[in-house]
Each structure stands twice: as structure tokens, then as C-alpha cells.
Design an enzyme around this catalytic site. Structure first.
Site, short mmCIF file in Angstrom:
data_model
loop_
_atom_site.label_atom_id
_atom_site.label_comp_id
_atom_site.label_asym_id
_atom_site.label_seq_id
_atom_site.Cartn_x
_atom_site.Cartn_y
_atom_site.Cartn_z
N ARG A 16 -13.17 3.87 -3.21
CA ARG A 16 -14.15 3.88 -2.27
C ARG A 16 -13.49 4.83 -0.95
O ARG A 16 -14.13 5.43 -0.32
CB ARG A 16 -14.63 2.50 -2.01
CG ARG A 16 -15.53 2.12 -2.84
CD ARG A 16 -15.76 0.60 -2.71
NE ARG A 16 -16.62 0.12 -3.72
CZ ARG A 16 -16.82 -1.50 -3.78
NH1 ARG A 16 -16.18 -2.05 -2.93
NH2 ARG A 16 -17.59 -1.67 -4.74
N ARG A 89 8.67 1.74 -6.95
CA ARG A 89 8.35 0.99 -8.09
C ARG A 89 9.52 0.65 -8.93
O ARG A 89 9.72 -0.04 -9.91
CB ARG A 89 7.43 1.70 -9.21
CG ARG A 89 8.18 2.89 -9.76
CD ARG A 89 6.99 3.94 -10.29
NE ARG A 89 7.72 4.89 -11.32
CZ ARG A 89 8.20 5.89 -10.85
NH1 ARG A 89 8.55 6.42 -9.75
NH2 ARG A 89 8.75 6.61 -11.92
#
Length: 118
Positions: A16, A89
Site C-alpha cells: 500500500r 539480516r
């Protein structure tokens, strides 16, 4: 399940925010990192659940549960780190991989003890 739902919601929010309609998986770099982090976590979930289940049944429930909670925490940190930058990560990735190997060892030790007992 809650972690999977959280990760999936983050992908929806990123879609979105950056206006990336499904089924597209490319676009803004931040969306791509969030999408990959969610996909990577989903790919390892069946391995984690299987090892957790076998180690819990055949080794020790308490030790296995502690390893499982640590694994979930490292995957959350992995997701959060990857969402910010690809290098973010790595630390949690190595920690979660180490925990999967530990769960594998516990599962194997439990299975061997169970099936090799007279």
C-alpha cells in the site's frame, strides 16, 4: 502463526505504501526487502516446525521450547534487520541457522536414544 501473520501484514502495508499491486514482487527497494524477508521466513517455517516437533517429542520439551523461542526471536530480528538494510539480516540469519542445526542435533539425539534403547 502470529509471526507469519505479522510478516504477511508488513508486506501488505508495504504494498500500500509503495503502491505495488499483487502479484508484482518488484518495485521500491524497501518493499522488495520486506517481501524477501517474509518469503525467506515462510520458506524456513516448515523446517523449523518439523524439527521443533521431533525434538520436543524425542529429546526434551523444555530445552526444545527454549530453542524454539530463541529461533522465533532471531527470525523477528532477521525480518526487522532485513526490512531496514540487506546487511541487517546477517547476524540474525546466522543465529537462526545455528538454532536450526541445534534443533536438528537434539532431534537426532532424541531419535537415536529412543530407537537404540534395548
Amino acid at each position: 502463526i502470529l509471526f507469519s501473520a505479522y510478516f504477511a501484514l508488513q508486506v501488505i502495508y508495504a504494498r500500500r505504501k509503495y503502491k505495488i499491486p499483487p502479484p508484482k514482487t518488484t518495485g521500491h527497494p524497501e518493499f522488495e526487502r520486506i517481501f524477501r524477508a517474509q518469503a525467506n521466513c515462510s520458506e524456513y517455517f516448515p523446517i523449523f516446525i518439523s524439527l521443533l516437533w521431533v525434538a520436543g517429542i524425542f529429546f526434551h520439551q523444555g530445552v526444545t521450547a527454549a530453542c524454539g523461542l530463541l529461533y522465533l526471536y532471531t527470525r523477528l530480528k532477521y525480518f526487522q534487520g532485513y526490512s531496514v538494510a540487506a546487511q541487517g539480516r546477517l547476524g540474525p540469519l546466522y543465529a537462526s541457522a545455528w538454532l536450526l542445526w541445534l534443533l536438528l542435533g537434539l532431534a537426532l539425539a532424541g531419535l537415536l536414544a529412543h530407537f537404540l534403547q534395548p
